[in-house]
Scaffold this motif. Structure first.
Motif: not given
Length: 448
Positions: A92-97, A137-142, A101-103
């Motif tokens: 599974v690949q996701t985009k985390v808004n 899981n990929v966050f907005n900042n990479g 991780l702390p945010e």
């Protein structure tokens, strides 16, 4: 979940078919006794300009050609086998808004553990289910969080760490040299050795008691014992001049921390019940590097551990002045005696008997929950979790997730290798008391 968008989900197959002679993998006795559940672990990486998420999928498919049982399924006609049929693993690949991780954790409710669970693939452990699941899981900042679930029936901690590091190595060099050299050709996983020596068998084993649905909810907290805290704890342990055993005189980090936690839990129990109770601490000991009666199996994959149980009689801790070294001695002696028994084993039958008897003893302790206290601990220390570099550096935080089905304590190294991160799962009221007692901790972090 609103903050996580699933971009893709697929059943990822090995890049090459598994040969017919490897199609059936028999389970070992150790696999047979392993919990019927997934082992969940999360690797967290800082953003990097070299991050390439496409390489993760390609390199995983290549790695599965060596770890071919992971892409199989439980045998339909033989409960003690894996059909290595290349059906694939959940990917599974996701985009985390969220920026990082702390945010992401701050945005959720107060239950951090539930938030972390969303970074893992959703899987139900059934005979037809995949044995491995991966969620990238990929966050907005990479920033990247790689959540992994592996069936415990085919893998212990050593096996999981070996797999993750081989996958990372394959990913690291993918695209940098010719295709035929993209895997570590010096590494050859060894599946089947353990089951050939220690085959699964029909056993009359007691089943662990079911957790009552009316029990208070189990909550999870993480604590960090840094090197200074552990050293200060060591200084409180009185010198035992009656023994020459270095395990008692100079206990390891793991023994010190496990012993302290056991001590705190027994004191909480005594305060609650108004009297001392018999108490046991169960933990796993690996066979790797300890057996002299069988060929070298240091790199054998699968489950390869036994249970050791330290016992404390109520009469021995009814005093108000219990010292940490009392618990250290019990844990140290149990480890020493178990290792001696392993070393003296003259045959595979001796090892099989030791394993089954220890397992039965552990389950019997759990059945006595109304009259005594039994605590379960697991240590993943000294394994190379923080060496898994996929091409954008080593992880800044690795943690076990979702260890909240039963009460227990879980230990891992901190990133510097000198401290210990402790994941504690207790019923809510007991956790409140536990946190009051652990005022010697250097910190109680959310992550890291």
């Amino acid at each position: 979940m609103a903050d996580i968008e699933i971009k893709s989900r697929k059943m990822l197959k090995p890049s090459a078919s598994t040969s017919d002679n490897l199609r059936i993998l028999k389970l070992s006795l150790f696999d047979q006794l392993a919990p019927r559940s997934y082992v969940p672990i999360l690797f967290n990486y800082l953003p990097s300009s070299t991050s390439s998420y496409d390489k993760l999928e390609k390199s995983l498919a290549e790695t599965l050609t060596k770890f071919y049982p992971f892409a199989g399924r439980f045998g339909k006609d033989d409960p003690f086998s894996i059909d290595c049929n290349d059906e694939g693993v959940e990917y599974v690949q996701t985009k985390v808004n969220a920026d990082d991780l702390p945010e992401f954790l701050r945005r959720q409710a107060n239950d951090i553990e539930s938030s972390l669970l969303h970074l893992l693939p959703v899987m139900v452990h059934m005979p037809s289910s995949p044995l491995l699941g991966v969620q990238v899981n990929v966050f907005n900042n990479g920033e990247i969080a790689i959540g992994i679930k592996v069936s415990h029936i085919i893998a212990d901690a050593f096996t999981i760490a070996t797999f993750v590091n081989e996958w990372a190595h394959t990913c690291l060099i993918t695209g940098t040299i010719s295709t035929q050299d993209t895997t570590n050709n010096n590494f050859f996983p060894s599946f089947g050795q353990l089951s050939s020596l220690f085959p699964a068998r029909v056993l009359q084993l007691p089943s662990p008691p079911n957790t009552s649905t009316t029990d208070p909810e189990i909550v999870t907290r993480r604590f960090v014992f840094d090197a200074l805290t552990i050293e200060n704890l060591r200084k409180t342990i009185k010198d035992d001049s009656t023994t020459d055993d270095d395990m008692i005189k100079q206990p390891s980090r793991v023994v010190v921390v496990m012993s302290l936690i056991w001590k705190v839990l027994t004191h909480i129990s005594s305060a609650k019940n108004g009297n001392s109770r018999n108490s046991s601490l169960g933990f796993a000991i690996s066979f790797r590097g300890k057996l002299s009666c069988v060929p070298s199996l240091e790199h054998a994959l699968g489950n390869y551990v036994t249970i050791a149980i330290a016992n404390l009689e109520a009469s021995d801790h009814s005093r108000k002045d219990d010292q940490l070294n009392d618990f250290v001695k019990l844990v140290g002696n149990t480890i020493r005696d178990t290792c001696v028994a392993i070393g003296k084993a003259s045959s595979v039958d001796d090892i099989s008997s030791l394993t089954v008897n220890n397992w039965k003893n552990g389950v019997e302790k759990l059945f006595q929950g109304d009259t005594m206290n039994t605590y379960i601990t697991t240590s993943w220390c000294k394994l190379p979790w923080y060496e898994a570099d996929f091409g954008w550096g080593k992880p800044f935080w690795v943690t076990r997730v979702g260890f909240n089905a039963i009460e227990g304590v879980f230990l891992m190294d901190t990133k510097d290798g000198n401290g210990i991160q402790v994941t504690v799962c207790l019923k809510e009221k007991k956790m409140t008391e536990f946190e009051k007692h652990l005022d010697i901790l250097s910190s109680t972090p959310i992550v890291g």
